[in-house]
Every structure is written in structure tokens, then in C-alpha cells.
Design a protein around this motif. Structure first.
Motif, PDB file in Angstrom:
ATOM      1  N   VAL A   1      11.688 -20.857   6.952  1.00 43.06           N
ATOM      2  CA  VAL A   1      11.326 -19.483   6.867  1.00 43.06           C
ATOM      3  C   VAL A   1      11.834 -18.775   5.490  1.00 43.06           C
ATOM      4  O   VAL A   1      12.888 -19.426   4.852  1.00 43.06           O
ATOM      5  N   TYR A   2      11.354 -17.859   5.158  1.00 41.58           N
ATOM      6  CA  TYR A   2      11.671 -17.060   3.775  1.00 41.58           C
ATOM      7  C   TYR A   2      11.956 -15.680   3.896  1.00 41.58           C
ATOM      8  O   TYR A   2      11.280 -15.065   4.743  1.00 41.58           O
ATOM      9  N   GLU A   3      12.303 -15.142   2.739  1.00 43.21           N
ATOM     10  CA  GLU A   3      12.456 -13.605   2.426  1.00 43.21           C
ATOM     11  C   GLU A   3      12.190 -13.557   0.998  1.00 43.21           C
ATOM     12  O   GLU A   3      12.859 -14.274   0.107  1.00 43.21           O
ATOM     13  N   ALA A   4      11.685 -12.344   0.371  1.00 45.54           N
ATOM     14  CA  ALA A   4      11.693 -12.279  -0.985  1.00 45.54           C
ATOM     15  C   ALA A   4      12.397 -10.780  -0.908  1.00 45.54           C
ATOM     16  O   ALA A   4      11.849  -9.745  -0.338  1.00 45.54           O
ATOM     17  N   VAL A   5      13.306 -10.299  -1.703  1.00 45.77           N
ATOM     18  CA  VAL A   5      13.955  -9.365  -2.041  1.00 45.77           C
ATOM     19  C   VAL A   5      14.101  -8.700  -3.400  1.00 45.77           C
ATOM     20  O   VAL A   5      14.284  -9.142  -4.345  1.00 45.77           O
TER      21      VAL A   5
ATOM     22  N   ASP B   1      17.346  -8.768   8.894  1.00 48.78           N
ATOM     23  CA  ASP B   1      16.760  -8.724  10.144  1.00 48.78           C
ATOM     24  C   ASP B   1      15.430  -9.415  10.514  1.00 48.78           C
ATOM     25  O   ASP B   1      15.361 -10.332  11.420  1.00 48.78           O
ATOM     26  N   ARG B   2      14.635  -9.502   9.584  1.00 50.52           N
ATOM     27  CA  ARG B   2      13.478 -10.172   9.679  1.00 50.52           C
ATOM     28  C   ARG B   2      13.495 -11.715   9.513  1.00 50.52           C
ATOM     29  O   ARG B   2      12.846 -12.393  10.294  1.00 50.52           O
ATOM     30  N   LEU B   3      14.477 -11.954   8.765  1.00 52.55           N
ATOM     31  CA  LEU B   3      14.857 -13.346   8.644  1.00 52.55           C
ATOM     32  C   LEU B   3      15.379 -13.985   9.963  1.00 52.55           C
ATOM     33  O   LEU B   3      14.928 -15.077  10.334  1.00 52.55           O
TER      34      LEU B   3
ATOM     35  N   ILE C   1      -7.615 -16.818   7.605  1.00 48.74           N
ATOM     36  CA  ILE C   1      -7.722 -18.036   8.391  1.00 48.74           C
ATOM     37  C   ILE C   1      -6.414 -18.629   8.742  1.00 48.74           C
ATOM     38  O   ILE C   1      -6.119 -19.605   9.073  1.00 48.74           O
ATOM     39  N   ARG C   2      -5.472 -17.437   8.720  1.00 51.37           N
ATOM     40  CA  ARG C   2      -4.139 -17.849   9.036  1.00 51.37           C
ATOM     41  C   ARG C   2      -3.716 -18.183  10.494  1.00 51.37           C
ATOM     42  O   ARG C   2      -4.875 -17.890  11.291  1.00 51.37           O
ATOM     43  N   TRP C   3      -2.783 -18.667  10.781  1.00 58.34           N
ATOM     44  CA  TRP C   3      -2.486 -18.908  12.114  1.00 58.34           C
ATOM     45  C   TRP C   3      -2.195 -17.704  13.155  1.00 58.34           C
ATOM     46  O   TRP C   3      -2.115 -16.697  12.440  1.00 58.34           O
TER      47      TRP C   3
ATOM     48  N   THR D   1      -6.489  -6.833   8.580  1.00 52.93           N
ATOM     49  CA  THR D   1      -4.979  -7.181   9.040  1.00 52.93           C
ATOM     50  C   THR D   1      -4.242  -6.773   7.673  1.00 52.93           C
ATOM     51  O   THR D   1      -3.639  -5.644   8.149  1.00 52.93           O
ATOM     52  N   GLU D   2      -4.267  -7.662   6.574  1.00 50.42           N
ATOM     53  CA  GLU D   2      -3.523  -7.226   5.607  1.00 50.42           C
ATOM     54  C   GLU D   2      -3.964  -7.892   4.339  1.00 50.42           C
ATOM     55  O   GLU D   2      -5.010  -8.296   4.403  1.00 50.42           O
ATOM     56  N   CYS D   3      -3.100  -8.148   3.360  1.00 53.52           N
ATOM     57  CA  CYS D   3      -3.439  -8.838   2.052  1.00 53.52           C
ATOM     58  C   CYS D   3      -2.734 -10.318   2.217  1.00 53.52           C
ATOM     59  O   CYS D   3      -2.128 -10.437   2.892  1.00 53.52           O
ATOM     60  N   SER D   4      -3.055 -11.101   1.129  1.00 58.17           N
ATOM     61  CA  SER D   4      -2.509 -12.151   0.993  1.00 58.17           C
ATOM     62  C   SER D   4      -0.921 -12.115   1.100  1.00 58.17           C
ATOM     63  O   SER D   4      -0.325 -13.227   1.570  1.00 58.17           O
ATOM     64  N   SER D   5      -0.379 -11.324   0.337  1.00 59.86           N
ATOM     65  CA  SER D   5       1.116 -11.219   0.266  1.00 59.86           C
ATOM     66  C   SER D   5       1.323  -9.905   0.003  1.00 59.86           C
ATOM     67  O   SER D   5       2.532  -9.613  -0.579  1.00 59.86           O
ATOM     68  N   SER D   6       0.759  -9.033   0.820  1.00 59.64           N
ATOM     69  CA  SER D   6       1.142  -7.407   0.934  1.00 59.64           C
ATOM     70  C   SER D   6       0.572  -6.951   1.912  1.00 59.64           C
ATOM     71  O   SER D   6      -0.390  -7.301   2.685  1.00 59.64           O
ATOM     72  N   ASN D   7       0.858  -5.529   2.493  1.00 63.34           N
ATOM     73  CA  ASN D   7       0.123  -4.770   3.416  1.00 63.34           C
ATOM     74  C   ASN D   7      -0.814  -3.775   2.776  1.00 63.34           C
ATOM     75  O   ASN D   7      -0.578  -3.683   1.587  1.00 63.34           O
TER      76      ASN D   7
ATOM     77  N   ILE E   1      -0.167  -9.286  11.376  1.00 65.41           N
ATOM     78  CA  ILE E   1       0.277  -8.815  10.108  1.00 65.41           C
ATOM     79  C   ILE E   1       1.923  -9.356   9.957  1.00 65.41           C
ATOM     80  O   ILE E   1       2.481  -9.301  11.135  1.00 65.41           O
ATOM     81  N   LEU E   2       2.496  -9.441   8.747  1.00 64.93           N
ATOM     82  CA  LEU E   2       3.889  -9.297   8.437  1.00 64.93           C
ATOM     83  C   LEU E   2       4.305  -7.821   8.444  1.00 64.93           C
ATOM     84  O   LEU E   2       3.590  -7.195   8.009  1.00 64.93           O
ATOM     85  N   PRO E   3       5.419  -7.403   9.313  1.00 68.98           N
ATOM     86  CA  PRO E   3       5.896  -6.106   9.265  1.00 68.98           C
ATOM     87  C   PRO E   3       6.524  -5.907   8.065  1.00 68.98           C
ATOM     88  O   PRO E   3       7.731  -6.249   8.080  1.00 68.98           O
ATOM     89  N   GLY E   4       5.847  -5.463   7.118  1.00 70.07           N
ATOM     90  CA  GLY E   4       6.426  -5.345   5.530  1.00 70.07           C
ATOM     91  C   GLY E   4       7.464  -4.366   5.793  1.00 70.07           C
ATOM     92  O   GLY E   4       7.382  -3.071   6.371  1.00 70.07           O
ATOM     93  N   VAL E   5       8.612  -4.631   5.068  1.00 67.49           N
ATOM     94  CA  VAL E   5       9.674  -3.705   4.854  1.00 67.49           C
ATOM     95  C   VAL E   5       9.235  -2.548   4.275  1.00 67.49           C
ATOM     96  O   VAL E   5       9.559  -1.228   4.556  1.00 67.49           O
ATOM     97  N   THR E   6       8.488  -2.650   3.047  1.00 75.17           N
ATOM     98  CA  THR E   6       7.602  -1.531   2.286  1.00 75.17           C
ATOM     99  C   THR E   6       6.722  -0.745   3.193  1.00 75.17           C
ATOM    100  O   THR E   6       6.935   0.739   3.402  1.00 75.17           O
ATOM    101  N   ARG E   7       6.067  -1.267   3.835  1.00 76.51           N
ATOM    102  CA  ARG E   7       5.091  -0.550   4.666  1.00 76.51           C
ATOM    103  C   ARG E   7       5.925   0.173   5.592  1.00 76.51           C
ATOM    104  O   ARG E   7       5.786   1.541   6.002  1.00 76.51           O
TER     105      ARG E   7
ATOM    106  N   ILE F   1      -1.754  -0.802  -1.344  1.00 78.96           N
ATOM    107  CA  ILE F   1      -1.103  -2.139  -1.325  1.00 78.96           C
ATOM    108  C   ILE F   1       0.426  -1.893  -1.344  1.00 78.96           C
ATOM    109  O   ILE F   1       0.928  -1.249  -2.337  1.00 78.96           O
ATOM    110  N   THR F   2       1.136  -2.354  -0.509  1.00 79.83           N
ATOM    111  CA  THR F   2       2.514  -2.378  -0.411  1.00 79.83           C
ATOM    112  C   THR F   2       3.459  -3.697  -0.403  1.00 79.83           C
ATOM    113  O   THR F   2       2.677  -4.296   0.662  1.00 79.83           O
ATOM    114  N   SER F   3       4.224  -3.663  -1.074  1.00 80.83           N
ATOM    115  CA  SER F   3       5.098  -5.200  -0.854  1.00 80.83           C
ATOM    116  C   SER F   3       6.352  -4.723  -1.395  1.00 80.83           C
ATOM    117  O   SER F   3       6.485  -3.782  -2.323  1.00 80.83           O
ATOM    118  N   THR F   4       7.407  -5.515  -1.545  1.00 79.45           N
ATOM    119  CA  THR F   4       8.636  -5.322  -2.179  1.00 79.45           C
ATOM    120  C   THR F   4       8.505  -4.866  -3.696  1.00 79.45           C
ATOM    121  O   THR F   4       9.245  -3.957  -4.079  1.00 79.45           O
ATOM    122  N   SER F   5       7.484  -5.573  -4.299  1.00 79.66           N
ATOM    123  CA  SER F   5       7.449  -5.269  -5.719  1.00 79.66           C
ATOM    124  C   SER F   5       6.354  -4.369  -6.129  1.00 79.66           C
ATOM    125  O   SER F   5       6.008  -4.069  -7.513  1.00 79.66           O
TER     126      SER F   5
END
Ligand code: PDD
Length: 283
Positions: A32-36, A51-53, A136-138, A175-181, A199-205, A237-241
Motif C-alpha cells: 500500500v502507499y501514500e503520497a503527501v 490514518d488512511r495508510l 475497470i478497477r477492482w 466515481t472519480e478520476c485516475s489519480s484524483s477525485n 472511490i479513494l477517500p481523498g484527503v483533499t476532497r 479535480i482534487t488531489s494532494t497537488s
């Protein structure tokens, strides 16, 4: 240094960092991973990411026992070794290093890989173009696992078509985007898909929703369709960056632009929230 890496206790310039071929992250993506964000060598929202990790580790049943304090110290050391004031720091925990058998190996310890490099914030004033692709994700997209093939393929297709992101849908439901909400403004309310397994519960979201509530902007966490997205007042679009990037074209059709005042208000609220939080303590 421009980019620094760390693996199980060793620091190195990122281009020289080596990891073992039998790390299960290499051949199973079993981790598993995180990007901050790290700005001025201070973390933003690190505890939310940790917490998400923790949640992702629990789902994969990876017994990562490093204390939060020790982990934070390692992450800080990596960030400190990078010269840039604007970094994205990536870290992953994989199950173990062991001969390739699918079931969990016994007695092997998890591995920690960290690296950080310069990544500027994306310009929030630049109008963005996106494509639309089937998701097409799991089934457990709320878990931040290393297995990102659908996201990688989608990002490449978007790039080839001159777009910055791919909006995913399941049977016409966004749902969301490939690497963002993806967030939508409609009739003065902020809409986004619910934080379920799709979806990934985005921190930025999460921060955008919290700020909207504080500003008495109605928040609707309910699935919306592609048709509704095409009819949105604004899409962002929201994500960390990516702190609320305005989408103005989706699959070649003009979208958004109908409530730029509210969009800018939210972008500004996020910017000052992030600035205040960084100025007070970092993290
Ligand atoms: N991606 N959805 C997906 C599928 C993501 O991969 C990400 C983050 C987000 C936004 O989450 P956050 O606001 O916590 O960054 C949503 C990171 C940046 C990545 O994979 O590099």
C-alpha cells in the motif's frame, strides 16, 4: 539533493536506490502507499494520510509495526535531504521480501520504501480537459494498493488525447478520476461521489467538503451520472497537488464555467486553510 530515496534504513540519491527483486511489491504489487505534500520541508495533513495508510494496511493484513513517531521521523529525514521547497513525498509498505508464493510468507518483515522529489502545485487558474473512461478497477478502490494498472493506462490515454485526467464511470455513474477525485458544483451546492468502496477517500476532497460546510455551502455526497456532470455549473479535480482544478472540457464537450465565483471562493478557502495549517504547525 534533487530526489532522495530510503529503503529499510538506508538513504540514497533516488536514482541510486536499489530494492531486492524478491520484495513482494515488485512481483505482486503486494503493498500500500501514500503520497503527501511537503512544502518548505513541512508536511501537510500527514496524520490524515497516515490514518488512511493504517486502513489500507489493515485491509491487506500487513503487520507494519513501526510506530507513527518513528515513521514520521523517517519521512521528515527524507524530505529534509531534498533541497526543493515544493515536494511530493511517496511512501509504500510492502508485505515482505520472500520467495514467490501467493500466500503470505511466514516470519518476514514488511518493507518501507520512501522517496521525495520536487513537484510544484498545479495551477488552479488553468482550465483543464479530461476524457471519460469506464472504471475497470477492482472492488476496493478505497484501499490505496500498489496495483494501479487501470489508472496508469487511463492516465496515458488522457495524455495521448491532450488531457490531464480521465474521469471514471461505472455504468454511467461517475466515481472519480485516475489519480484524483471529481467534485461538481450545481445550483450552489457541492456534489461528490460518496466515500464508499468505489472511490479513494481523498484527503483533499475531505478538506473541500469540510470547508464548504463551514461556509454554509450545501454538500451532497451522492453518486451523480455523466449526464449530470456534463450539465454541472463547475467540475473540479482534487488531489494532494491539485487543489481544485477547474475542468472546462470533457470528451471534447465544453463543461463548467457556470459558477466561477463559487469555484474561486472554494479554491481560495482551501488555499488559506492550507496556508494557515502549514504556518501554525505543519502537518
Ligand atoms: N493520488 N483518487 C485516486 C484514485 C487517487 O489516486 C488520489 C491520489 C486521489 C486524491 O487523494 P488525495 O487528495 O488524498 O491526494 C483520489 C495520489 C496523488 C497518487 O497516486 O499519486
Amino acid at each position: 539533493m534533487d530526489a532522495v530515496g530510503y529503503y529499510n534504513g538506508e538513504f540514497a540519491p533516488l536514482a541510486e536506490l536499489k530494492i531486492p527483486a524478491l520484495d513482494r511489491g515488485v512481483y505482486f504489487g503486494d503493498g500500500v502507499y501514500e503520497a503527501v505534500r511537503v512544502d518548505q520541508h513541512r508536511f501537510f495533513a500527514l496524520d490524515e494520510h497516515l490514518d488512511r495508510l493504517q486502513n489500507s494496511l489493515a485491509f491487506l493484513r500487513i503487520p507494519f509495526s513501526m510506530s507513527r513517531e518513528t515513521l514520521k521521523a523517517v519521512l521528515q529525514e527524507v524530505a529534509d535531504r531534498v533541497d526543493s521547497a515544493h515536494q511530493q513525498l511517496y511512501f509504500q509498505v510492502t508485505r515482505a521480501t520472500a520467495a514467490r508464493t501467493h500466500s503470505f510468507p511466514e516470519g518476514a518483515e514488511p518493507n518501507l520504501l520512501v522517496f521525495s522529489r520536487e513537484v510544484p502545485f498545479a495551477d488552479v487558474n488553468e482550465p483543464r480537459k479530461v476524457i471519460v473512461l469506464p472504471d475497470i478497477r477492482w472492488k476496493y478502490c478505497n484501499i490505496k494498493t500498489l496495483n494501479l494498472i487501470p489508472a496508469v493506462l487511463a492516465a496515458q490515454t488522457a495524455k495521448e488525447r491532450g488531457c490531464c485526467e480521465a474521469v471514471f464511470h461505472r455504468d454511467g455513474v461517475v466515481t472519480e478520476c485516475s489519480s484524483s477525485n471529481l467534485l461538481m458544483l450545481k445550483g450552489g451546492a457541492l456534489h461528490t461521489a460518496p466515500a464508499d468502496e468505489h472511490i479513494l477517500p481523498g484527503v483533499t476532497r475531505g478538506h473541500f467538503l469540510m470547508l464548504a460546510r463551514q461556509m454554509n455551502i450545501p454538500v451532497v455526497e451522492r453518486a451523480f451520472t455523466l449526464e449530470q456532470a456534463y450539465g454541472a455549473d463547475e467540475l473540479m479535480i482534487t488531489s494532494t497537488s491539485a487543489r481544485g482544478l477547474p475542468v472546462r472540457e470533457m470528451e471534447g464537450r465544453a463543461v463548467g464555467g457556470g459558477d466561477s465565483a463559487l469555484l474561486k471562493k472554494l479554491q481560495a478557502a482551501y488555499q488559506s486553510y492550507a496556508d494557515d495549517r502549514m504556518a501554525s504547525a505543519g502537518e
